[in-house]
Motif scaffolding. Structure first.
Motif, PDB file in Angstrom:
ATOM      1  N   GLY A   5       0.777  -1.228   0.000  1.00 13.92           N
ATOM      2  CA  GLY A   5       0.000   0.000   0.000  1.00 13.92           C
ATOM      3  C   GLY A   5       0.807   1.276   0.000  1.00 13.92           C
ATOM      4  N   ARG A   6       2.118   1.179  -0.180  1.00 14.52           N
ATOM      5  CA  ARG A   6       2.983   2.356  -0.069  1.00 14.52           C
ATOM      6  C   ARG A   6       3.200   3.046  -1.408  1.00 14.52           C
ATOM      7  N   VAL A   7       3.462   4.351  -1.325  1.00 14.34           N
ATOM      8  CA  VAL A   7       3.894   5.145  -2.467  1.00 14.34           C
ATOM      9  C   VAL A   7       5.398   5.326  -2.333  1.00 14.34           C
ATOM     10  N   ILE A   8       6.141   4.834  -3.330  1.00 11.04           N
ATOM     11  CA  ILE A   8       7.603   4.755  -3.231  1.00 11.04           C
ATOM     12  C   ILE A   8       8.246   5.474  -4.408  1.00 11.04           C
ATOM     13  N   VAL A   9       9.239   6.306  -4.116  1.00 13.40           N
ATOM     14  CA  VAL A   9      10.023   6.990  -5.137  1.00 13.40           C
ATOM     15  C   VAL A   9      11.451   6.459  -5.081  1.00 13.40           C
ATOM     16  N   VAL A  10      12.019   6.181  -6.252  1.00 13.52           N
ATOM     17  CA  VAL A  10      13.407   5.709  -6.335  1.00 13.52           C
ATOM     18  C   VAL A  10      14.138   6.581  -7.348  1.00 13.52           C
ATOM     19  N   THR A  11      15.213   7.229  -6.925  1.00 11.86           N
ATOM     20  CA  THR A  11      16.039   7.990  -7.864  1.00 11.86           C
ATOM     21  C   THR A  11      17.179   7.107  -8.378  1.00 11.86           C
ATOM     22  N   GLY A  12      17.740   7.511  -9.516  1.00  5.48           N
ATOM     23  CA  GLY A  12      18.776   6.684 -10.129  1.00  5.48           C
ATOM     24  C   GLY A  12      18.247   5.316 -10.467  1.00  5.48           C
ATOM     25  N   ALA A  13      16.976   5.266 -10.899  1.00  4.54           N
ATOM     26  CA  ALA A  13      16.281   3.989 -11.034  1.00  4.54           C
ATOM     27  C   ALA A  13      16.238   3.461 -12.463  1.00  4.54           C
ATOM     28  N   ALA A  14      16.991   4.062 -13.370  1.00  2.00           N
ATOM     29  CA  ALA A  14      16.987   3.581 -14.758  1.00  2.00           C
ATOM     30  C   ALA A  14      17.845   2.343 -14.937  1.00  2.00           C
ATOM     31  N   ARG A  15      18.761   2.113 -14.004  1.00  2.00           N
ATOM     32  CA  ARG A  15      19.666   0.971 -14.140  1.00  2.00           C
ATOM     33  C   ARG A  15      20.243   0.610 -12.772  1.00  2.00           C
ATOM     34  N   GLY A  16      20.988  -0.478 -12.742  1.00  2.00           N
ATOM     35  CA  GLY A  16      21.713  -0.858 -11.531  1.00  2.00           C
ATOM     36  C   GLY A  16      20.837  -1.135 -10.325  1.00  2.00           C
ATOM     37  N   ILE A  17      21.325  -0.714  -9.158  1.00  2.00           N
ATOM     38  CA  ILE A  17      20.616  -0.967  -7.904  1.00  2.00           C
ATOM     39  C   ILE A  17      19.252  -0.301  -7.899  1.00  2.00           C
ATOM     40  N   GLY A  18      19.176   0.936  -8.409  1.00  2.00           N
ATOM     41  CA  GLY A  18      17.905   1.641  -8.418  1.00  2.00           C
ATOM     42  C   GLY A  18      16.850   0.914  -9.223  1.00  2.00           C
ATOM     43  N   ARG A  19      17.236   0.433 -10.393  1.00  2.00           N
ATOM     44  CA  ARG A  19      16.288  -0.312 -11.233  1.00  2.00           C
ATOM     45  C   ARG A  19      15.847  -1.592 -10.529  1.00  2.00           C
ATOM     46  N   ALA A  20      16.791  -2.283  -9.901  1.00  2.00           N
ATOM     47  CA  ALA A  20      16.454  -3.519  -9.189  1.00  2.00           C
ATOM     48  C   ALA A  20      15.497  -3.240  -8.033  1.00  2.00           C
ATOM     49  N   MET A  21      15.719  -2.141  -7.316  1.00  2.00           N
ATOM     50  CA  MET A  21      14.811  -1.800  -6.220  1.00  2.00           C
ATOM     51  C   MET A  21      13.416  -1.496  -6.744  1.00  2.00           C
ATOM     52  N   ALA A  22      13.339  -0.699  -7.818  1.00  2.00           N
ATOM     53  CA  ALA A  22      12.028  -0.361  -8.374  1.00  2.00           C
ATOM     54  C   ALA A  22      11.283  -1.623  -8.804  1.00  2.00           C
ATOM     55  N   ARG A  23      11.996  -2.541  -9.452  1.00  2.00           N
ATOM     56  CA  ARG A  23      11.374  -3.790  -9.892  1.00  2.00           C
ATOM     57  C   ARG A  23      10.903  -4.616  -8.691  1.00  2.00           C
ATOM     58  N   ARG A  24      11.739  -4.682  -7.662  1.00  2.00           N
ATOM     59  CA  ARG A  24      11.367  -5.478  -6.480  1.00  2.00           C
ATOM     60  C   ARG A  24      10.173  -4.866  -5.763  1.00  2.00           C
ATOM     61  N   PHE A  25      10.160  -3.561  -5.614  1.00  2.75           N
ATOM     62  CA  PHE A  25       9.034  -2.904  -4.960  1.00  2.75           C
ATOM     63  C   PHE A  25       7.736  -3.152  -5.727  1.00  2.75           C
ATOM     64  N   SER A  27       6.872  -5.575  -7.427  1.00  6.84           N
ATOM     65  CA  SER A  27       6.385  -6.956  -7.320  1.00  6.84           C
ATOM     66  C   SER A  27       5.574  -7.171  -6.055  1.00  6.84           C
ATOM     67  N   ASP A  28       5.581  -6.183  -5.150  1.00  8.85           N
ATOM     68  CA  ASP A  28       4.833  -6.281  -3.904  1.00  8.85           C
ATOM     69  C   ASP A  28       3.480  -5.592  -4.075  1.00  8.85           C
ATOM     70  N   GLN A  29       2.706  -5.549  -3.036  1.00  9.60           N
ATOM     71  CA  GLN A  29       1.369  -4.959  -3.099  1.00  9.60           C
ATOM     72  C   GLN A  29       1.437  -3.453  -2.825  1.00  9.60           C
ATOM     73  N   VAL A  30       2.289  -2.738  -3.573  1.00  9.56           N
ATOM     74  CA  VAL A  30       2.444  -1.307  -3.352  1.00  9.56           C
ATOM     75  C   VAL A  30       1.339  -0.537  -4.062  1.00  9.56           C
ATOM     76  N   GLU A  31       1.126   0.706  -3.625  1.00  8.78           N
ATOM     77  CA  GLU A  31       0.177   1.561  -4.343  1.00  8.78           C
ATOM     78  C   GLU A  31       0.805   2.115  -5.607  1.00  8.78           C
ATOM     79  N   ALA A  32       2.066   2.549  -5.519  1.00  7.76           N
ATOM     80  CA  ALA A  32       2.725   3.131  -6.685  1.00  7.76           C
ATOM     81  C   ALA A  32       4.229   3.149  -6.492  1.00  7.76           C
ATOM     82  N   VAL A  33       4.950   2.967  -7.601  1.00  4.52           N
ATOM     83  CA  VAL A  33       6.390   3.176  -7.654  1.00  4.52           C
ATOM     84  C   VAL A  33       6.649   4.265  -8.688  1.00  4.52           C
ATOM     85  N   VAL A  34       7.463   5.238  -8.327  1.00  6.22           N
ATOM     86  CA  VAL A  34       7.838   6.299  -9.252  1.00  6.22           C
ATOM     87  C   VAL A  34       9.325   6.164  -9.545  1.00  6.22           C
TER      88      VAL A  34
END
Length: 260
Positions: A5-25, A27-34
């Motif tokens: 249910g969370r709204v999550i923002v990830v910077t530097g998310a086009a590649r590397g660790i940021g991209r992996a975090m965005a993808r992992r988030f 996959s959960d029951q989040v409200e939104a990933v930016v």
């Protein structure tokens, strides 16, 4: 903190660790990933892959960070988790050009300041929020070849410590992600420049780091250490600083010898 249910923002998310975090988030029951990144096209590609939104953002510019926060707040009404992940590397010591010192200072430290400046007020008003900074083990242990990197990462660690001290009782959770080698473009570039496999042998996949982040946030740990040995190195540093410095000098000398 759970992700559901969370709204999550990830910077530097086009590649590397940021991209992996965005993808992992996602996959959960989040409200939104930016997904935010200076490379707007790559950010959009990541966002399209995971069904998220993307925003082009140069985190070294406060106006960009402010626009990012305002955009997410206007669309979702809140930011529950902000992962201030974007970072760069600069090699060398004091001889590195002023322009490079300034550039890495703006990305590796001031970006986190801008994030806190614009995200914290909303979190404090709600009495809840999570700030995660990607700092690197270099923030705890320095770097044997890259003074600008080690110095700015140590400064970032200190900032997040302060934020936790100042606002931990206000419902604000703070974590620092401090991995060693991760299989990213940054590590590949370092290997190419040095001509040695520094940190490569134990390098983790970004997906493994993202999983460590999720678990660390669930446990609300300040230090998230995907490489558990970093904790032992940090203890040794605190136990005998001079011995640790001698060991770091030996490490640097050995790596320089292997590179020639």
């Amino acid at each position: 903190m759970e992700l559901s249910g969370r709204v999550i923002v990830v910077t530097g998310a086009a590649r590397g660790i940021g991209r992996a975090m965005a993808r992992r988030f996602a996959s959960d029951q989040v409200e939104a990933v930016v997904v935010a990144d200076i490379d707007g096209r790559a950010a959009a590609a990541t966002a399209d892959e995971i069904g998220a939104a993307s925003v082009g953002c140069d985190v070294s510019r406060e106006a960009d960070v402010q626009r990012l926060v305002e955009h997410v707040m206007a669309r979702h009404g809140r930011i529950d988790i902000f992962c201030s992940n974007a970072g760069i590397a600069v090699r060398g010591g004091p001889e590195a050009p002023d322009s490079e010192w300034q550039r890495i200072w703006e990305v590796n430290l001031m970006a986190h300041v801008y994030v806190a400046r614009h995200v914290l007020p909303g979190m404090l008003a709600r009495g809840e929020g999570y700030l995660l900074g990607t700092v690197s083990a270099a923030g705890l242990l320095n770097h044997v070849f890259a003074a600008p990197y080690g110095v700015t990462k140590a400064a970032a660690l200190s900032l997040f410590e302060w934020l936790s001290i100042a606002h931990g009782n206000d419902g604000i959770r703070v974590s620092c992600l401090c991995p060693q080698g991760v299989k990213t473009d940054m590590l590949a570039k370092e290997r190419s420049q040095l001509g040695i496999d520094f940190l490569a042998s134990d390098a983790l996949e970004p997906d493994a780091v993202a999983e460590a982040v999720v678990q660390g946030m669930r446990d609300e740990r300040f230090l998230i250490l995907p490489h558990p040995e970093v904790a032992e190195y940090f203890r040794r540093k605190a136990d005998d600083y001079d011995r640790w410095l001698r060991g770091m000098r030996r490490l640097r000398a050995g790596l320089l010898s292997a590179a020639h």
